[in-house]
Design a protein around this motif. Structure first.
Motif, PDB file in Angstrom:
ATOM      1  N   PHE A   1      -1.424  12.271  -0.606  1.00  0.00           N
ATOM      2  CA  PHE A   1      -1.278  10.822  -0.511  1.00  0.00           C
ATOM      3  C   PHE A   1      -0.244  10.399   0.540  1.00  0.00           C
ATOM      4  CE2 PHE A   1      -3.025  10.888  -4.974  1.00  0.00           C
ATOM      5  CZ  PHE A   1      -4.243  10.348  -4.622  1.00  0.00           C
ATOM      6  N   PRO A   2       0.922  11.068   0.635  1.00  0.00           N
ATOM      7  CA  PRO A   2       1.879  10.677   1.687  1.00  0.00           C
ATOM      8  C   PRO A   2       1.293  10.839   3.090  1.00  0.00           C
ATOM      9  CG  PRO A   2       2.975  12.020   0.026  1.00  0.00           C
ATOM     10  CD  PRO A   2       1.506  12.084  -0.263  1.00  0.00           C
ATOM     11  N   GLN A   3       0.478  11.870   3.299  1.00  0.00           N
ATOM     12  CA  GLN A   3      -0.120  12.068   4.617  1.00  0.00           C
ATOM     13  C   GLN A   3      -1.200  11.013   4.880  1.00  0.00           C
ATOM     14  OE1 GLN A   3      -1.379  16.028   3.869  1.00  0.00           O
ATOM     15  NE2 GLN A   3       0.620  16.931   4.321  1.00  0.00           N
ATOM     16  N   PHE A   4      -1.982  10.731   3.847  1.00  0.00           N
ATOM     17  CA  PHE A   4      -2.980   9.671   3.981  1.00  0.00           C
ATOM     18  C   PHE A   4      -2.298   8.347   4.310  1.00  0.00           C
ATOM     19  CE2 PHE A   4      -5.296   6.148   2.003  1.00  0.00           C
ATOM     20  CZ  PHE A   4      -6.536   6.270   2.613  1.00  0.00           C
TER      21      PHE A   4
ATOM     22  N   VAL B   1       0.837  -1.205   0.000  1.00  0.00           N
ATOM     23  CA  VAL B   1       0.000   0.000   0.000  1.00  0.00           C
ATOM     24  C   VAL B   1       0.870   1.253   0.000  1.00  0.00           C
ATOM     25  CG1 VAL B   1      -1.679   1.310   1.362  1.00  0.00           C
ATOM     26  CG2 VAL B   1      -1.980  -1.138   1.065  1.00  0.00           C
ATOM     27  N   THR B   2       1.958   1.194   0.767  1.00  0.00           N
ATOM     28  CA  THR B   2       2.878   2.335   0.840  1.00  0.00           C
ATOM     29  C   THR B   2       3.431   2.681  -0.535  1.00  0.00           C
ATOM     30  OG1 THR B   2       3.525   1.805   3.101  1.00  0.00           O
ATOM     31  CG2 THR B   2       5.064   3.160   1.823  1.00  0.00           C
ATOM     32  N   GLU B   3       3.905   1.669  -1.235  1.00  0.00           N
ATOM     33  CA  GLU B   3       4.539   1.934  -2.528  1.00  0.00           C
ATOM     34  C   GLU B   3       3.515   2.355  -3.570  1.00  0.00           C
ATOM     35  OE1 GLU B   3       7.784   2.901  -4.246  1.00  0.00           O
ATOM     36  OE2 GLU B   3       7.764   2.020  -2.251  1.00  0.00           O
ATOM     37  N   VAL B   4       2.309   1.770  -3.506  1.00  0.00           N
ATOM     38  CA  VAL B   4       1.259   2.158  -4.452  1.00  0.00           C
ATOM     39  C   VAL B   4       0.910   3.637  -4.272  1.00  0.00           C
ATOM     40  CG1 VAL B   4      -1.183   1.866  -5.041  1.00  0.00           C
ATOM     41  CG2 VAL B   4       0.259  -0.147  -4.713  1.00  0.00           C
ATOM     42  N   LEU B   5       0.731   4.059  -3.020  1.00  0.00           N
ATOM     43  CA  LEU B   5       0.373   5.464  -2.767  1.00  0.00           C
ATOM     44  C   LEU B   5       1.524   6.405  -3.086  1.00  0.00           C
ATOM     45  CD1 LEU B   5      -1.746   5.076   0.487  1.00  0.00           C
ATOM     46  CD2 LEU B   5      -2.560   5.581  -1.799  1.00  0.00           C
ATOM     47  N   ASN B   6       2.748   5.957  -2.873  1.00  0.00           N
ATOM     48  CA  ASN B   6       3.905   6.778  -3.266  1.00  0.00           C
ATOM     49  C   ASN B   6       3.949   6.960  -4.781  1.00  0.00           C
ATOM     50  OD1 ASN B   6       4.842   7.236  -0.686  1.00  0.00           O
ATOM     51  ND2 ASN B   6       6.208   5.469  -0.674  1.00  0.00           N
ATOM     52  N   GLU B   7       3.692   5.879  -5.502  1.00  0.00           N
ATOM     53  CA  GLU B   7       3.645   5.958  -6.966  1.00  0.00           C
ATOM     54  C   GLU B   7       2.498   6.871  -7.421  1.00  0.00           C
ATOM     55  OE1 GLU B   7       5.593   4.949  -9.269  1.00  0.00           O
ATOM     56  OE2 GLU B   7       6.945   3.599  -8.208  1.00  0.00           O
TER      57      GLU B   7
ATOM     58  N   THR C   1      -2.715   5.972   7.555  1.00  0.00           N
ATOM     59  CA  THR C   1      -3.028   4.539   7.420  1.00  0.00           C
ATOM     60  C   THR C   1      -2.037   3.711   8.220  1.00  0.00           C
ATOM     61  OG1 THR C   1      -3.831   4.971   5.169  1.00  0.00           O
ATOM     62  CG2 THR C   1      -3.400   2.679   5.752  1.00  0.00           C
ATOM     63  N   ARG C   2      -0.758   4.038   8.053  1.00  0.00           N
ATOM     64  CA  ARG C   2       0.293   3.280   8.744  1.00  0.00           C
ATOM     65  C   ARG C   2       0.150   3.383  10.264  1.00  0.00           C
ATOM     66  NH1 ARG C   2       4.205   3.881  11.626  1.00  0.00           N
ATOM     67  NH2 ARG C   2       3.977   6.145  11.648  1.00  0.00           N
ATOM     68  N   SER C   3      -0.006   4.600  10.744  1.00  0.00           N
ATOM     69  CA  SER C   3      -0.024   4.796  12.192  1.00  0.00           C
ATOM     70  C   SER C   3      -1.306   4.261  12.825  1.00  0.00           C
ATOM     71  CB  SER C   3       0.177   6.275  12.531  1.00  0.00           C
ATOM     72  OG  SER C   3      -0.749   7.065  11.842  1.00  0.00           O
ATOM     73  N   LEU C   4      -2.425   4.452  12.144  1.00  0.00           N
ATOM     74  CA  LEU C   4      -3.689   3.932  12.678  1.00  0.00           C
ATOM     75  C   LEU C   4      -3.669   2.408  12.723  1.00  0.00           C
ATOM     76  CD1 LEU C   4      -6.186   6.300  10.854  1.00  0.00           C
ATOM     77  CD2 LEU C   4      -5.925   6.120  13.324  1.00  0.00           C
ATOM     78  N   TRP C   5      -3.174   1.805  11.649  1.00  0.00           N
ATOM     79  CA  TRP C   5      -3.167   0.346  11.613  1.00  0.00           C
ATOM     80  C   TRP C   5      -2.174  -0.217  12.628  1.00  0.00           C
ATOM     81  CZ3 TRP C   5      -6.666  -2.796  10.437  1.00  0.00           C
ATOM     82  CH2 TRP C   5      -6.395  -4.161  10.273  1.00  0.00           C
TER      83      TRP C   5
ATOM     84  N   SER D   1      -2.070  15.986  -5.361  1.00  0.00           N
ATOM     85  CA  SER D   1      -2.713  14.807  -4.782  1.00  0.00           C
ATOM     86  C   SER D   1      -3.457  15.115  -3.498  1.00  0.00           C
ATOM     87  CB  SER D   1      -1.662  13.730  -4.515  1.00  0.00           C
ATOM     88  OG  SER D   1      -0.665  14.219  -3.633  1.00  0.00           O
ATOM     89  N   LYS D   2      -4.040  16.289  -3.401  1.00  0.00           N
ATOM     90  CA  LYS D   2      -4.843  16.607  -2.224  1.00  0.00           C
ATOM     91  C   LYS D   2      -6.141  15.816  -2.296  1.00  0.00           C
ATOM     92  CE  LYS D   2      -3.117  21.316  -1.603  1.00  0.00           C
ATOM     93  NZ  LYS D   2      -3.479  22.745  -1.687  1.00  0.00           N
ATOM     94  N   ILE D   3      -6.468  15.179  -1.199  1.00  0.00           N
ATOM     95  CA  ILE D   3      -7.672  14.340  -1.206  1.00  0.00           C
ATOM     96  C   ILE D   3      -8.545  14.639   0.000  1.00  0.00           C
ATOM     97  CG2 ILE D   3      -6.681  12.428  -2.508  1.00  0.00           C
ATOM     98  CD1 ILE D   3      -6.319  10.937   0.157  1.00  0.00           C
TER      99      ILE D   3
END
Length: 1562
Positions: free
Chosen positions: A828-831, A577-583, A835-839, A592-594
């Motif tokens: 995306f990096p913040q999202f 997931v990390t690499e997909v969102l980085n890409e 994701t990382r910290s919550l999980w 990439s503001k979401i």
């Protein structure tokens, strides 16, 4: 023979131009383009132009709104007779199909089918091509129905409509017909109670507008029975085709229908037309004639002749007679079709029609080359699938058991539930090895043939979309077939009297695992990538997988959903997931503001349908079950709406239903739901809580889960907006009627909040509104049921889509309004970080105390940095004010117009006002900071009160200190008044004696040599001194004063302490020998605790005592250095400092006797030093001593006056060097300390002192770099003294490397004060000249001139009074000449001081001698509250001083702090950040020697937040240190070597440093 009529270029071009679609005939509209969010998404304005028609239709259609075909211009409704601005709905639909790509056509057809609209079967051709068979467009339609012929009356059929073998009945028109074919068909297909316009007809809005391009269109719809004989019109399913236009013009379409239909119903009144067309075809079907005998064009003879030639049976002729009403006519039609269906009619699937179309030269939409290639590649994979579970095991092995076991191990690594009595670190290493073993199992699998084909097909961007769609279609079809078969077997086994439980269990498992979709293949891609990441960097297998994340990122941008949470393993493949969102971030070029919208709710309550309706999307849900896990999908925001919405994309997250029956049987199902809810709520800007009203118990369950999630988010700094959506509420007055229900809901939410707060150990949250901004009226929605009637023939309810549309508009408006969604959009990096910290945190049982997030850490660091700037500005300003106040006090004279009490009162009032202004400035800064939009301020909202309290605390602390210092300064100054009066009298007497002596010898007129003059002066001096009375300051007994203060300090400590003080006869004889902690069973330690760890505690207590004594000696030394007189505040401040240090170390279980003995020791030393300081001050200020030191000075003045020498130059030099130079030196010295602090806070190493976190990182980094055991020992055992010394060394280092900095600082301050001095002199010169012109002779007095200069400088300089009096005495200089000489001498002094500053100096000595200690200020800044972890002694890093919770980024093995096991005496390896997640217990004095669970440490230490390690590598830094200095630590603590886990020995310095960066999030 006539051929198919094509649309003329003129008609098509004109219509497309009118509709604004001309550019899209070649450059097709795409689904993603249509789904873009724009301003029109939030408006419901009437259509003002034809160009808006297509977009309005598409918006409504994609929201499954049954009114989509009724779009028209506003003026059309008011002028029914004008057709100029009218567009027939069929023309609009046809035009849009011409201008859409295959995927948008599919979506349109699917949504039209859900609305029970007819859909295109044959799309008319334009001037370039024939009509087109729309097979691909219908591939998404899947229908469920229950034919009456099913053996099981409760069974049902579910299949793709394209594959369904159904009879088709076609309806066509020949010539003229007075009957409305489409209207009659609508009546035939509709129940009397539920009429629905399946086909467009002339009585609909704009239905009577001339058709411009849609003639030749063949539409198709289906009648599908529900199984209820009282409702169903036909007992079996049937397809209904409808050709628009006259068959004489569309012979190809007619021929095609004849070949594919079971029957063709021909509407015809005018039999003079080309009826031979009906004879020219060889039917596979039957022909029916439908006529209206009332029609003006109907001719009975012609009718009979043609019926005879066609050889039609009477029952194939349906005639509408005058006596027959519409209902009877419709019944006749239904009967004819019903009879046809009973006679085993000819059947053909839509897919099979492709072959017929090719025979007639009709193109098929699936003939498109990329579509065909995509199908071939998909078929190559899916045709090999027979048994889905076994196929998954063979072809998709990486997502099987090893991956699921890995997920379990990751949670166990966090929760440590099965550790038992094992050593925690050893157990964690075992888990780590098991994980490596499972990864190795995954790595042992080569990439399967199916995945090779899948990845290869994915790599082709042109056909990728078609390939994936074919995969989804094929897999869904396959899953449906498998599921249907398994259900049948399951039912047989359950109905079997001798049921086989094992067989039933096996079938149940197969049903659960028979789902197979594209998400499984993409999941396998993720696992291939995750597995490859564990291989070496340059490994070929790893390189082979490096492009997979980019492929997936491209899919997301194309509108495909991506699995965020694996629903089968309940885990997130984080590396993938990390690499997909980085890409994704790279592909969007950082645009990439979401904004994130998620939905939560009970399973099967319409969550996915709600999202699909709101946004027109379609989440990938495999056939046979509901959504599992969580899927994310991106919707692009239109360019012209981005600024308004403040984002580039809306991310929609669809989640697995809570309270899933499949998971309910598992022990951890509630935990699973909590994890999922916490994750998606934490990722959301807006969370939709979907509630079906039927089940109140389930509603309470889901609310409880949701409340937990929102409470957790509030505690970690995120407050998403929440909406409660109640579905299946049909009443139009629902909102008003449910007011009471909303109040009950809020009451339940409040109760659940209180319960959740207790469970999460956050009892301060009493109401749901404490957790989030919730207004029942604004945040509660009621939505009717989805279907209007009974499926499968029911369309989607217009009320449902309208309610959802209003809700969608509200959501978009809320995203626009920064007051509703307070935080800024994420990138995306913040999202990803969230994701990382919550999980990471949800994997722990205690989420709140396990949550760590770099965005929160960064926001907190920024807040701390800003606050530290404000605090330093406050302290610096107050230091400057206090320095000026002390200068005023020092310059205060007894002859002033007001007395000392008035001065003290004025200064205190001024101080209070200054403090109030400075405090307000900090508080205003805090409030202003929290109003900012940038910097993720909302994440640190909960710390606001801490910093406000800290600001108030700083003010109180500073106020007490300032008052004490001013009072002490004024009191000491008052004590000097009598002494100064005596000195002045002595000076005046001596001055008179000298003047008399001069007068006497001038009268004698006898020349005297210089020697004779000096002898005469000496005799006079001795006689005068003998005559004077010298009474100096009164000598005080400082020892007795300190003893009294000590009694006052300890008076409430009990009788034993009073006895100890009574035994102290001479306090100044105490504290000479080194202080030793004396430990006994009944003394300092509790008896029980002494037996366990008394010796260890004694060591720690001795260290603490040594540190407090060291601090006390430093305090006394700095006080003595000031060379002032003793004041009671000196000992009061000292005892207060001791009390503060003792309070910080209360956990060492000290008693009052220990406290008293320590204070006696400290006060003994202080008494000796302060007594000596007092006596030195008396000696320095003895009147006789002060007079004698200026004897030579008086003698020189005597000779000058006798010889009438000009004194201007000499007196200027004396005033400059004896008065100004020392004062300037003190001024520069006092100013230098704050300047040094400023330089350290803005220079190269400024970041080290920005926050306590940065400071700790810097210290630990240097310790690692130096590799010195003694430094580590001092850091752990003597933290405060080590830190203060470290800071001082850093200052010395910085100013030694760049020695020019210090010199420049001194030069700057020198220039500053010299300019003020010169300004004062010039002002006095000007005043003197002005008064001289006015003949004010008295103003020519030199003494007054000098006094005025000093008065102008009284705020900056303290002029030595004795030196000044000596300069003024016997001074006969003239002000004008004196001032000129003075300016010259000041210039010389400036050059001399400047040269002195620029000489090489000892930086260490210079910094050590400063009255304002920069190292102390920096120490206070980074030391904070001074609290240390109760288990491992890691220092608190929380910002401010009045925070309510302490935390540390890195905890360490307890053995490093000297702890060893009681039984084995081995160093303890346990790390408290691991222990708190385990089942281990601890005992200490706080627990009264009883064992207490680490998990519940908060009950013992409520003000500490110990965050669990985010990974097994998190504490690598201290593991490395312990391994490197294992022997040294054992020797130091007299402990036996620990059993170090083997993996610890593999940690090198680089890994240790990486661990440090990870822990501090730097």
């Amino acid at each position: 023979m006539k051929f198919t009529s094509s649309i003329t270029e003129t008609c098509l071009g004109e219509l497309l131009h009118d509709l604004g679609l001309e550019h899209h005939l070649k450059k097709k509209l795409t689904l993603s383009r249509v789904l873009e969010i724009d301003g029109e998404s939030v408006t419901d304005e009437n259509i003002q132009s034809l160009k808006s028609l297509p977009w309005c239709f598409l918006r409504r259609l994609l929201m499954v709104n049954v009114t989509a075909r009724s779009v028209s211009l506003l003026n059309t409704l008011h002028n029914q007779r004008s057709h100029c601005n009218m567009v027939n709905p069929l023309d609009l639909i046809t035009a849009l199909f011409f201008c859409s790509d295959g995927f948008l056509q599919q979506e349109m057809v699917l949504k039209m089918s859900m609305c029970q609209f007819s859909v295109p079967l044959l799309l008319p051709g334009n001037d370039e091509q024939q009509c087109t068979l729309m097979v691909w467009a219908m591939r998404d339609i899947v229908k469920k129905y229950r034919p009456h012929s099913l053996a099981d009356p409760r069974g049902f059929v579910e299949e793709s409509i394209v594959l369904a073998n159904l009879p088709m009945v076609s309806f066509v028109r020949l010539g003229k017909s007075s009957l409305s074919k489409s209207h009659i068909l609508n009546q035939v297909l509709s129940n009397p109670q539920q009429y629905h316009d399946t086909f467009v007809h002339h009585n609909m809005v704009c239905g009577d507008a001339p058709r411009r391009i849609s003639n030749g269109l063949v539409e198709i719809s289906w009648y599908l029975p529900c199984g209820n004989r009282n409702i169903d019109i036909f007992s079996e399913p049937v397809a209904i085709a409808n050709l628009r236009g006259d068959i004489t013009n569309f012979e190809t379409q007619y021929s095609f229908l004849c070949r594919t239909s079971s029957a063709v119903f021909v509407f015809c009144d005018d039999f003079e037309s080309n009826c031979m067309l009906l004879n020219s075809h060889h039917f596979n079907t039957r022909l029916f004639l439908i006529s209206d005998s009332q029609s003006g064009s109907f001719n009975v003879d012609n009718f009979r002749r043609h019926v005879s030639s066609l050889q039609l049976q009477p029952d194939h002729i349906i005639m509408k007679h005058p006596q027959m009403n519409d209902a009877e006519f419709v019944d006749t039609m239904r009967a004819a079709i019903g009879n046809l269906l009973k006679q085993n009619p000819f059947k053909m699937s839509v897919e099979q029609m492709s072959a017929v179309a090719h025979e007639f030269g009709i193109p098929v939409d699936e003939d498109y080359v990329h579509c065909k290639t995509g199908k071939e590649k998909a078929d190559a994979i899916t045709t090999r699938i027979s048994d889905i579970p076994s196929y998954k095991e063979k072809e998709l092995p990486l997502q099987g058991n090893p991956w699921k076991e890995l997920a379990k191990l990751e949670k166990e690594e966090c929760r440590l539930k099965k550790a038992g009595k094992k050593d925690i670190e050893m157990y964690r290493n075992e888990l780590c090895k098991q994980k490596q073993k499972l990864r190795a199992q995954q790595g042992a699998h080569d990439i399967s043939d199916a995945m090779s084909c899948f990845i290869s097909a994915m790599s082709s961007s042109e056909e990728r979309s078609y390939f994936l769609k074919w995969m989804r279609i094929n897999l869904d079809n396959l899953s449906r077939r498998n599921l249907s078969c398994l259900r049948e077997k399951y039912k047989e086994q359950c109905q079997n009297s001798t049921e086989n439980k094992e067989r039933i269990t096996e079938l149940d498992r197969k049903i659960s695992s028979c789902s197979l979709g594209t998400e499984h293949f993409i999941r396998e891609m993720g696992q291939l990538y995750e597995s490859a990441c564990s291989l070496p960097e340059n490994c070929a297998s790893r390189q082979q997988m490096k492009d997979l994340p980019r492929l997936c990122a491209e899919l997301l941008l194309e509108g495909f959903p991506l699995e965020l949470v694996d629903g089968d393993a309940s885990n997130i493949p984080m590396k993938w997931v990390t690499e997909v969102l980085n890409e994704l971030h790279c592909l969007t070029k950082s645009k990439s503001k979401i904004r994130v919208v998620t939905v939560l709710g009970v399973q099967s309550t319409g969550k996915s349908t709600l999202l699909n309706t709101m946004f027109g999307v379609q989440f990938a849900v495999s056939s046979g079950r509901c959504t599992r896990g969580a899927f994310m999908l991106l919707i692009r925001v239109k360019d012209d709406f981005k600024d308004e919405l403040r984002c580039d994309y809306i991310m929609v997250i669809d989640t697995e239903g809570l309270k899933s029956p499949e998971l309910a049987q598992l022990d951890d199902s509630y935990e699973h739901d909590n994890e999922l809810a916490t994750l998606v709520v934490g990722l959301s800007d807006i969370t939709i809580i979907n509630i079906a009203m039927e089940n109140s118990t389930e509603m309470k369950d889901i609310l409880q889960i949701v409340v937990h999630a929102f409470l957790r988010m509030k505690e970690v700094g995120k407050k998403p907006c929440c909406h409660f959506v109640h579905q299946n509420v049909a009443d139009v007055s629902a909102h008003e009627k449910n007011m009471r229900d909303r109040k009950i809901l809020l009451q339940q939410l409040n109760e659940m909040t209180q319960a959740a707060a207790q469970m999460e150990k956050r009892g301060n949250n009493k109401n749901f509104t404490d957790v989030m901004d919730y207004v029942p009226e604004r945040n509660t929605w009621y939505i009717p049921g989805l279907w209007h009637g009974n499926p499968p023939m029911a369309p989607v309810s217009a009320a449902y889509t309208e309610a959802v549309n209003v809700f969608k508009r509200s959501v978009i408006e809320m995203l626009k309004d920064h007051r509703s969604v307070k935080h800024l959009p994420q990138m995306f990096p913040q999202f990803l970080e969230w994701t990382r910290s919550l999980w990471a945190a949800v994997k722990y049982e205690n989420f709140i105390f396990s949550f760590r997030n770099s965005l929160v850490a960064d926001a907190y660091a920024k807040l701390c940095t800003e606050f530290n700037k404000w605090e330093w500005a406050f302290r610096k300003n107050m230091h400057t004010w206090l320095t000026q106040a002390e200068t005023k006090v020092s310059n205060f004279n007894a002859e002033s117009s007001f007395d000392a009490p008035d001065l003290l009162s004025d200064l205190i009032n001024e101080a209070v006002l200054e403090l109030a202004n400075r405090e307000k400035q900090i508080l205003d800064n805090i409030l202003e900071y929290y109003k900012r939009q940038e910097g993720h301020v909302y994440l640190v909202e909960k710390y606001k009160e801490d910093f406000v309290n800290t600001a108030k605390s700083i003010r109180r602390e500073t106020e007490n200190s300032v008052k004490n210092k001013i009072e002490a300064a004024v009191e000491i100054r008052k004590g000097m008044f009598r002494l100064e009066t005596i000195k002045k009298n002595h000076t005046a007497t001596m001055q008179q004696k000298v003047l008399k002596l001069i007068e006497r010898y001038r009268q004698v007129k006898t020349p005297l040599t210089e020697t004779q003059l000096e002898d005469e002066f000496g005799n006079m001096w001795n006689e005068t001194v003998a005559e004077l009375r010298f009474s100096g300051l009164e000598r005080r007994n400082i020892v007795a004063d300190i003893h009294r203060q000590l009694w006052a300090n300890l008076e409430r400590k009990g009788g034993s302490v009073q006895e100890m003080l009574s035994n102290v006869v001479k306090l100044d004889q105490c504290g000479i020998k080194p202080f030793k902690v004396d430990i006994d069973d009944e003394g300092i330690f509790k008896k029980y605790w002494h037996k366990i760890v008394g010796a260890e505690q004694k060591k720690r207590l001795q260290r603490m005592a040594n540190y407090i004594i060291s601090c006390s000696k430093q305090f006394v030394g700095e006080t003595v250095e000031k060379k002032t007189d003793y004041h009671n505040t000196n000992i009061i401040d000292l005892l207060q400092m001791v009390d503060e240090n003792l309070e910080k170390n209360r956990d060492l279980v000290t008693n009052t006797q220990f406290e008293a003995s320590l204070k006696i020791h400290i006060c003994g030393h202080a008494a000796r030093e302060f007594q000596k300081m007092h006596e030195d001050f008396m000696r320095m200020n003895d009147p006789r001593h002060c007079l004698e030191q200026f004897k030579d000075h008086y003698c020189a003045d005597f000779k000058d006056l006798f010889y009438e020498t000009d004194q201007c130059q000499k007196k200027a030099e004396e005033f400059t060097y004896y008065c100004l130079a020392p004062a300037i030196g003190k001024y520069v010295e006092k100013s230098l300390g704050p300047d040094v602090v400023d330089e350290m806070l803005t220079g190269k190493k400024a970041k080290d002192f920005n926050t306590r976190v940065f400071f700790q990182f810097s210290v630990l980094s240097q310790l690692l770099s130096d590799g010195d055991f003694n430094n580590y020992l001092k850091y752990t055992c003597e933290y405060e003294s080590f830190v203060e010394k470290w800071i001082f060394e850093k200052i010395v280092e910085q100013f030694s490397i760049e020695d020019g900095i210090l010199k420049n600082m001194e030069q700057k301050r020198l220039n500053e004060i010299i300019n003020k001095i010169k300004e004062a002199v010039v002002n006095e010169q000007r005043k003197a000249r002005e008064k001289e012109t006015g003949n004010f002779v008295e103003d020519r007095n030199i003494q007054q001139f000098i006094h005025n200069i000093c008065s102008n400088l009284h705020n900056e300089l303290v002029i030595p009074k004795d030196a000044l009096e000596a300069v003024l005495a016997l001074n006969s200089a003239k002000p004008e000449e004196f001032s000129q000489s003075l300016m010259t001498v000041i210039e010389e002094m400036e050059q001399a001081l400047s040269a002195e500053f620029h000489r090489d100096v000892n930086v260490r000595a210079k910094l050590s001698g400063l009255p304002f200690k920069p190292q102390k200020e920096l120490f206070r800044r980074v030391f904070g509250c001074g609290k240390q972890c109760p288990f491992c002694k890691a220092p608190c890093e929380a910002g401010g001083k009045s925070h309510t919770e302490h935390f540390a980024s890195v905890h360490r093995p307890r053995g490093i702090g000297g702890y060893s096991k009681v039984a084995s005496e081995k160093l303890v390896l346990d790390i408290c950040s691991s222990c708190i997640s385990s089942e281990l217990t601890f005992c200490n004095s706080k627990t009264d020697g009883k064992f207490h669970p680490y998990k519940e440490y908060h009950a013992i230490y409520p003000d500490w937040c110990i965050q669990s390690d985010t990974s097994i590598q998190a504490s690598d830094y201290w593991k490395y240190v312990l391994v490197q200095f294992h022997k040294e630590f054992c020797k130091e603590y007299s402990a036996k070597p620990a059993d170090i886990p083997p993996d610890w020995t593999l940690i090198d310095k680089k890994k240790a440093m990486d661990s440090l960066r990870e822990s501090f999030m730097i």
